[in-house]
Design a protein around this motif. Sequence first.
Motif, PDB file in Angstrom:
ATOM      1  N   ILE A  22      35.728 -21.670   1.204  1.00  0.00           N
ATOM      2  CA  ILE A  22      34.745 -22.742   1.219  1.00  0.00           C
ATOM      3  C   ILE A  22      33.349 -22.313   0.699  1.00  0.00           C
ATOM      4  O   ILE A  22      32.971 -21.162   1.226  1.00  0.00           O
ATOM      5  N   GLU A  23      32.733 -23.000   0.093  1.00  0.00           N
ATOM      6  CA  GLU A  23      31.422 -22.570  -0.624  1.00  0.00           C
ATOM      7  C   GLU A  23      30.567 -22.438   0.745  1.00  0.00           C
ATOM      8  O   GLU A  23      30.491 -23.620   1.418  1.00  0.00           O
ATOM      9  N   GLU A  24      29.704 -21.395   0.695  1.00  0.00           N
ATOM     10  CA  GLU A  24      28.625 -21.721   1.762  1.00  0.00           C
ATOM     11  C   GLU A  24      27.130 -21.818   0.885  1.00  0.00           C
ATOM     12  O   GLU A  24      26.824 -21.563   0.133  1.00  0.00           O
ATOM     13  N   VAL A  25      26.652 -22.897   1.965  1.00  0.00           N
ATOM     14  CA  VAL A  25      24.967 -23.414   1.231  1.00  0.00           C
ATOM     15  C   VAL A  25      24.072 -23.208   2.576  1.00  0.00           C
ATOM     16  O   VAL A  25      24.641 -23.023   3.716  1.00  0.00           O
ATOM     17  N   ASP A  26      22.939 -23.300   2.137  1.00  0.00           N
ATOM     18  CA  ASP A  26      21.758 -23.199   3.267  1.00  0.00           C
ATOM     19  C   ASP A  26      21.624 -24.684   3.883  1.00  0.00           C
ATOM     20  O   ASP A  26      21.032 -24.623   5.087  1.00  0.00           O
ATOM     21  N   LYS A  27      21.814 -25.864   3.034  1.00  0.00           N
ATOM     22  CA  LYS A  27      21.442 -27.073   3.494  1.00  0.00           C
ATOM     23  C   LYS A  27      22.391 -28.003   2.956  1.00  0.00           C
ATOM     24  O   LYS A  27      22.982 -27.664   1.704  1.00  0.00           O
ATOM     25  N   PHE A  28      22.752 -28.926   3.612  1.00  0.00           N
ATOM     26  CA  PHE A  28      23.358 -30.054   2.932  1.00  0.00           C
ATOM     27  C   PHE A  28      22.998 -31.368   3.826  1.00  0.00           C
ATOM     28  O   PHE A  28      22.515 -31.377   4.840  1.00  0.00           O
ATOM     29  N   THR A  29      23.301 -32.602   3.100  1.00  0.00           N
ATOM     30  CA  THR A  29      23.176 -34.046   3.612  1.00  0.00           C
ATOM     31  C   THR A  29      24.425 -34.594   4.046  1.00  0.00           C
ATOM     32  O   THR A  29      25.599 -34.393   3.545  1.00  0.00           O
ATOM     33  N   TYR A  30      24.373 -34.904   5.346  1.00  0.00           N
ATOM     34  CA  TYR A  30      25.431 -35.775   6.080  1.00  0.00           C
ATOM     35  C   TYR A  30      24.896 -36.864   6.866  1.00  0.00           C
ATOM     36  O   TYR A  30      24.056 -36.764   7.705  1.00  0.00           O
ATOM     37  N   LEU A  31      25.554 -38.187   6.217  1.00  0.00           N
ATOM     38  CA  LEU A  31      25.263 -39.086   6.927  1.00  0.00           C
ATOM     39  C   LEU A  31      23.567 -39.548   6.947  1.00  0.00           C
ATOM     40  O   LEU A  31      22.808 -39.995   7.883  1.00  0.00           O
ATOM     41  N   GLY A  32      22.993 -39.065   5.696  1.00  0.00           N
ATOM     42  CA  GLY A  32      21.413 -39.376   5.602  1.00  0.00           C
ATOM     43  C   GLY A  32      20.697 -38.363   6.213  1.00  0.00           C
ATOM     44  O   GLY A  32      19.505 -38.308   6.109  1.00  0.00           O
TER      45      GLY A  32
END
Length: 109
Positions: A22-32
Motif C-alpha cells: 500500500i502506498e504511503e502518503v503524508d495527507k489525503f482527502t476523505y469525505l471532504g
Amino acid sequence: MRVGYATNTIKHDPLNIGQQQIEEVDKFTYLGSILMSDGDSEHDVICRIGKALAVFQRLKPIWTATTISIKSKVRLFSIIVPTAIYAAETWKMSERIAQRLDVLQQRCL
C-alpha cells in the motif's frame, strides 16, 4: 496512512494487503476532510474556510441587495457556518484555529 507517524523520522515496515504494498502518503482527502499523518488540522481548517468563503462570494448579489431583508440575509448566513465547521469535532483545536474561525465570521459579517 498511519496517523501519528512521521514517515521521515520513524522507520516502519510497509503495509501490505495480500501481495500488494500500500502506498504511503503524508495527507489525503476523505469525505471532504484533509487528514494529515501528523494529526494536524491546520490544512483542513484552511480548506474549510476557503470553501465557506466561496459560498459567501456566490451569495454576494444577495448580500448587496437592498430588497432582501436583514432577517433573510442572516438565515442565508447559516449556510456558511456549517460549511466552515464541517467535521470540526475531529480537529485538534488550537488558539490559531479558533482565531482563523473568528476572523472568518467577522469577515463575513
